[in-house]
Design a protein around this motif. Structure first.
Motif, short mmCIF file in Angstrom:
data_model
loop_
_atom_site.label_atom_id
_atom_site.label_comp_id
_atom_site.label_asym_id
_atom_site.label_seq_id
_atom_site.Cartn_x
_atom_site.Cartn_y
_atom_site.Cartn_z
N LYS A 3 8.12 9.19 13.10
CA LYS A 3 7.42 8.76 11.89
C LYS A 3 6.92 7.33 12.07
N PHE A 4 5.89 7.00 11.30
CA PHE A 4 5.30 5.67 11.34
C PHE A 4 5.18 5.18 9.90
N ALA A 5 5.64 3.97 9.67
CA ALA A 5 5.53 3.38 8.33
C ALA A 5 4.88 2.02 8.44
N MET A 6 4.30 1.58 7.35
CA MET A 6 3.66 0.28 7.35
C MET A 6 3.60 -0.26 5.92
N TYR A 7 3.79 -1.56 5.82
CA TYR A 7 3.48 -2.28 4.60
C TYR A 7 2.24 -3.10 4.92
N GLY A 8 1.27 -3.03 4.06
CA GLY A 8 0.08 -3.86 4.22
C GLY A 8 0.01 -4.83 3.06
N LYS A 9 -0.03 -6.11 3.36
CA LYS A 9 -0.17 -7.13 2.32
C LYS A 9 -1.62 -7.59 2.32
N PHE A 10 -2.30 -7.31 1.22
CA PHE A 10 -3.69 -7.71 1.07
C PHE A 10 -3.75 -8.86 0.06
N THR A 11 -4.33 -9.96 0.48
CA THR A 11 -4.55 -11.07 -0.44
C THR A 11 -6.03 -11.09 -0.78
N ALA A 12 -6.32 -10.86 -2.05
CA ALA A 12 -7.71 -10.85 -2.51
C ALA A 12 -8.16 -12.28 -2.79
N HIS A 13 -9.47 -12.47 -2.74
CA HIS A 13 -10.02 -13.75 -3.19
C HIS A 13 -9.64 -13.92 -4.66
N PRO A 14 -9.48 -15.15 -5.13
CA PRO A 14 -9.04 -15.38 -6.51
C PRO A 14 -9.86 -14.57 -7.53
N GLY A 15 -9.12 -13.87 -8.38
CA GLY A 15 -9.75 -13.08 -9.43
C GLY A 15 -10.27 -11.72 -9.00
N LYS A 16 -10.12 -11.36 -7.72
CA LYS A 16 -10.65 -10.10 -7.20
C LYS A 16 -9.58 -9.04 -6.95
N GLY A 17 -8.33 -9.33 -7.34
CA GLY A 17 -7.23 -8.40 -7.08
C GLY A 17 -7.42 -7.05 -7.75
N ASP A 18 -7.84 -7.04 -9.00
CA ASP A 18 -8.03 -5.76 -9.70
C ASP A 18 -9.11 -4.90 -9.02
N GLU A 19 -10.18 -5.55 -8.62
CA GLU A 19 -11.28 -4.82 -7.96
C GLU A 19 -10.81 -4.25 -6.62
N LEU A 20 -10.08 -5.06 -5.86
CA LEU A 20 -9.55 -4.58 -4.58
C LEU A 20 -8.55 -3.46 -4.79
N ALA A 21 -7.68 -3.60 -5.79
CA ALA A 21 -6.68 -2.56 -6.08
C ALA A 21 -7.36 -1.24 -6.41
N LYS A 22 -8.46 -1.26 -7.13
CA LYS A 22 -9.17 -0.03 -7.47
C LYS A 22 -9.68 0.68 -6.22
N ILE A 23 -10.19 -0.09 -5.26
CA ILE A 23 -10.67 0.51 -4.01
C ILE A 23 -9.49 1.09 -3.22
N LEU A 24 -8.38 0.36 -3.18
CA LEU A 24 -7.20 0.86 -2.48
C LEU A 24 -6.64 2.11 -3.16
N LEU A 25 -6.74 2.19 -4.48
CA LEU A 25 -6.32 3.40 -5.18
C LEU A 25 -7.23 4.58 -4.83
N GLU A 26 -8.51 4.32 -4.58
CA GLU A 26 -9.41 5.37 -4.09
C GLU A 26 -8.94 5.86 -2.73
N ALA A 27 -8.53 4.93 -1.87
CA ALA A 27 -8.01 5.31 -0.54
C ALA A 27 -6.74 6.15 -0.70
N ALA A 28 -5.89 5.78 -1.66
CA ALA A 28 -4.67 6.56 -1.91
C ALA A 28 -5.03 7.97 -2.36
N GLU A 29 -6.04 8.09 -3.20
CA GLU A 29 -6.48 9.41 -3.66
C GLU A 29 -6.98 10.25 -2.48
#
Length: 104
Positions: A3-29
């Motif tokens: 098995k392979f596991a990973m934690y990815g820590k993404f630091t968004a530009h200030p104020g862009k976390g929600d927008e980045l999270a939405k894209i990552l949620l699309e990837a999760a989907e």
């Protein structure tokens, strides 16, 4: 294969976390339809909404690598890239625990 596991820590530009999270949620989907993906969870840091953690568990490293080549992955990466100030991938070798099935 292991098995392979990973934690990815993404630091968004200030104020862009929600927008980045939405894209990552699309990837999760998208990962729901990918056979080798066993877990793909998007998390935000409780006290820092511009830090997003991705928790991943894959059948093997090859499945993870193949997921990056699947249809739609490149487009999500292109959309996310301008929002990202930094990425810190932490690759792991899972050993066991609740919710982890070593037999697959």
């Amino acid at each position: 294969m292991s098995k392979f596991a990973m934690y990815g820590k993404f630091t968004a530009h200030p104020g862009k976390g929600d927008e980045l999270a939405k894209i990552l949620l699309e990837a999760a989907e998208q990962s729901k339809d990918f056979d080798g993906c066993e877990l793909y969870i998007i998390n935000t840091a409780e006290e820092d909404p511009d830090t997003i953690w991705v928790t991943e568990l894959w059948r093997d490293v090859e499945s993870h690598d193949a997921s990056l080549r699947q249809e739609g992955a490149g487009e999500l990466i292109r959309r996310a890239r301008p929002l990202i100030a930094g990425v810190q991938p932490i690759k792991l070798r899972p050993l066991g625990g609740k919710g982890f099935d070593r037999s697959n």
